[in-house]
Write a protein that holds these residues in place. Structure first.
Motif, short mmCIF file in Angstrom:
data_model
loop_
_atom_site.label_atom_id
_atom_site.label_comp_id
_atom_site.label_asym_id
_atom_site.label_seq_id
_atom_site.Cartn_x
_atom_site.Cartn_y
_atom_site.Cartn_z
N VAL A 268 0.85 -1.13 -0.04
CA VAL A 268 0.02 0.10 0.11
C VAL A 268 0.88 1.16 0.04
CG1 VAL A 268 -1.71 1.35 1.34
CG2 VAL A 268 -2.01 -1.24 1.13
N ALA A 269 1.96 1.17 0.94
CA ALA A 269 3.15 2.44 0.65
C ALA A 269 3.44 2.55 -0.56
CB ALA A 269 4.09 2.12 1.60
N ALA A 270 3.75 1.69 -1.50
CA ALA A 270 4.24 1.67 -2.71
C ALA A 270 3.18 2.47 -3.66
CB ALA A 270 4.63 0.46 -3.41
N GLU A 286 -6.96 7.73 6.53
CA GLU A 286 -7.02 6.16 7.06
C GLU A 286 -5.94 5.52 6.30
OE1 GLU A 286 -11.44 7.70 7.16
OE2 GLU A 286 -9.47 7.79 5.80
N VAL A 287 -5.64 5.71 5.31
CA VAL A 287 -4.77 4.93 4.45
C VAL A 287 -3.35 5.30 5.06
CG1 VAL A 287 -3.74 4.53 2.20
CG2 VAL A 287 -6.01 4.77 2.28
N THR A 288 -2.97 6.69 5.31
CA THR A 288 -1.87 7.31 5.63
C THR A 288 -1.77 6.54 7.06
OG1 THR A 288 -1.98 9.21 4.51
CG2 THR A 288 -0.66 9.09 6.41
N ASP A 289 -2.82 6.36 7.92
CA ASP A 289 -2.61 5.74 9.18
C ASP A 289 -2.19 4.20 9.05
OD1 ASP A 289 -3.22 8.23 10.49
OD2 ASP A 289 -5.24 7.71 10.54
N PHE A 290 -2.72 3.66 8.11
CA PHE A 290 -2.32 2.26 7.90
C PHE A 290 -0.90 2.27 7.51
CE2 PHE A 290 -1.89 -1.57 5.17
CZ PHE A 290 -2.30 -2.34 6.00
N VAL A 291 -0.54 3.01 6.77
CA VAL A 291 0.85 2.74 6.11
C VAL A 291 1.98 3.18 7.22
CG1 VAL A 291 2.77 3.93 4.71
CG2 VAL A 291 0.44 3.15 3.78
N PRO A 299 -9.33 1.30 5.31
CA PRO A 299 -10.84 1.97 5.49
C PRO A 299 -11.90 0.96 4.64
CG PRO A 299 -9.69 3.38 3.88
CD PRO A 299 -8.50 2.43 4.59
N GLU A 300 -13.19 1.22 5.27
CA GLU A 300 -14.26 0.46 4.54
C GLU A 300 -14.32 0.75 2.91
OE1 GLU A 300 -17.52 -2.23 4.10
OE2 GLU A 300 -16.11 -1.77 5.55
N ALA A 301 -13.98 1.95 2.43
CA ALA A 301 -14.23 2.19 1.17
C ALA A 301 -13.14 1.44 0.34
CB ALA A 301 -13.74 3.71 0.94
N MET A 302 -12.24 0.60 0.87
CA MET A 302 -11.60 -0.29 0.08
C MET A 302 -11.52 -1.70 0.53
SD MET A 302 -7.81 1.78 0.62
CE MET A 302 -6.68 0.86 -0.16
N THR A 303 -12.01 -2.01 1.83
CA THR A 303 -12.23 -3.27 2.30
C THR A 303 -13.80 -3.74 1.79
OG1 THR A 303 -12.73 -2.67 4.38
CG2 THR A 303 -10.53 -3.18 4.14
#
Length: 354
Positions: A268-270, A286-291, A299-303
């Motif tokens: 995801v970082a890539a 939320e993606v930044t927090d995951f990385v 986030p639910e928008a992805m999962t």
């Protein structure tokens, strides 16, 4: 037309797996679509298709657009599919949402018959009424803002194509949108019946699917939304005196699978790095927090609509999709054009569904 092969797959609980070949660079802001490159010229398109077939994917798909992705750089679909047909030997072949308004259907019929013949009967006709006004207008192609009228035109195109396939003598065709005079299609395709797939949940498309489709496809949605769409399809099929036994159900989605959470973070970082590098958007917080490791869930928008996570996460989601009645997965690998993700998927996830 009830397929004994489809019935056998359903009884066995198996799925067909399709690989969506990367034919454009990173798309619009905020979307992790494929491939994770800045230039489509840097992708070994034929190599990816050959590797997908070698790994055991059942079908290979190419998008049908004239402008798409970073700098609107997308390979023309039919040309690309023809090259892939020559580079492979087993997998089924199709254009994703093949655009009726891009090509006169009588010419498309000739193209499809030729490709089916030369590929040994591997073509699936996944047809679309036309959803992309900007690219149609930009290329000076015919367009109608009335979606219902475009679906009516789509149905007439299907009728015309089937008439050309069936006739051994020259035929005339006098339709509302298309006319032929003494047209003959020879040679014929290898398949006595090229399967026709339709997609999406618009009322006129659902109604047409219920009457004539051999396959129906949904783009990425949550399981709840997929169930709603399939209920609409079931109602349309029942109205036409048919059932889902006669229709192959396809689910098209993005996928990112990794060995463990740390590897998933790196992947995801890539994607985020490429997004920032190409100035194609900013990642969700939320993606930044995951990385960064501050949270362990995307986030639910992805999962919700996608298949993303570890092999176990992917297996669980596919079991849910199969439980909804999905027969065929069309997968956009988010880490393409790298092939390690799809290889890992075929080694660790796919065997449970074959």
């Amino acid at each position: 037309m009830i397929s004994t092969e489809l019935a056998a797959r359903r009884q066995a609980g198996t799925l067909k797996l399709g690989y969506c070949v990367p034919a454009f660079a990173m798309p619009s802001p905020g979307l992790f679509r494929v491939p994770n490159v800045a230039r489509i010229e840097d992708v070994d398109v034929l190599g990816n298709a050959r590797e997908a077939e070698r790994l055991g994917f059942d079908s290979l798909w190419v998008c049908d657009h004239l402008m798409l992705g970073r700098e609107q750089a997308v390979l023309e679909g039919w040309t690309t599919l023809a090259m892939i047909a020559g580079a492979t030997s087993k997998a089924q072949l199709g254009l994703i949402h093949q655009a009726n308004l891009f090509r006169a259907p009588q010419i498309a019929a000739k193209m499809m018959s030729t490709l089916d013949l030369l590929s040994g009967g591997r073509f699936i006709h996944f047809f679309e009424a036309g959803m992309g006004r900007p690219e149609q207008v930009a290329y000076g192609l015919d367009w109608d803002d009335n979606h219902d009228a475009r679906v009516e035109r789509l149905e007439e195109a299907i009728t015309l194509i089937k008439a050309l396939y069936a006739a051994d003598q020259p035929i005339d065709f006098d339709g509302k949108f298309y006319q032929l005079s003494g047209a003959q299609l020879a040679p014929k395709p290898v398949q006595s019946h090229i399967p026709v797939w339709l997609g999406e949940a618009f009322d006129p498309v659902i109604e047409l699917s219920g009457r004539i489709a051999d396959g129906w496809n949904s783009t990425p949605v949550t399981l709840t939304e997929l169930a709603r769409r399939l209920a609409l399809l079931d109602a349309s099929l029942a109205k036409a005196g048919r059932s889902r036994a006669e229709v192959e159900i396809s689910f098209e989605t993005q996928i990112l699978v990794a060995h463990d959470l740390a590897t998933l973070r790196r992947k995801v970082a890539a994607l985020v790095e490429r997004m920032v590098e190409t100035k194609s958007g900013e990642p969700q917080p939320e993606v930044t927090d995951f990385v960064a490791g501050r949270v362990d869930r995307l986030p639910e928008a992805m999962t919700g609509p996608w298949i993303i996570g570890t092999a176990e996460d992917a297996k669980a989601r596919i079991v849910e999709l199969r439980g909804q009645g999905v027969d065929h997965l069309m997968l956009w690998f988010m880490d393409a054009p790298d092939t390690d993700g799809m290889a890992y998927f075929m080694e660790e996830v796919a065997p449970g569904f074959r």
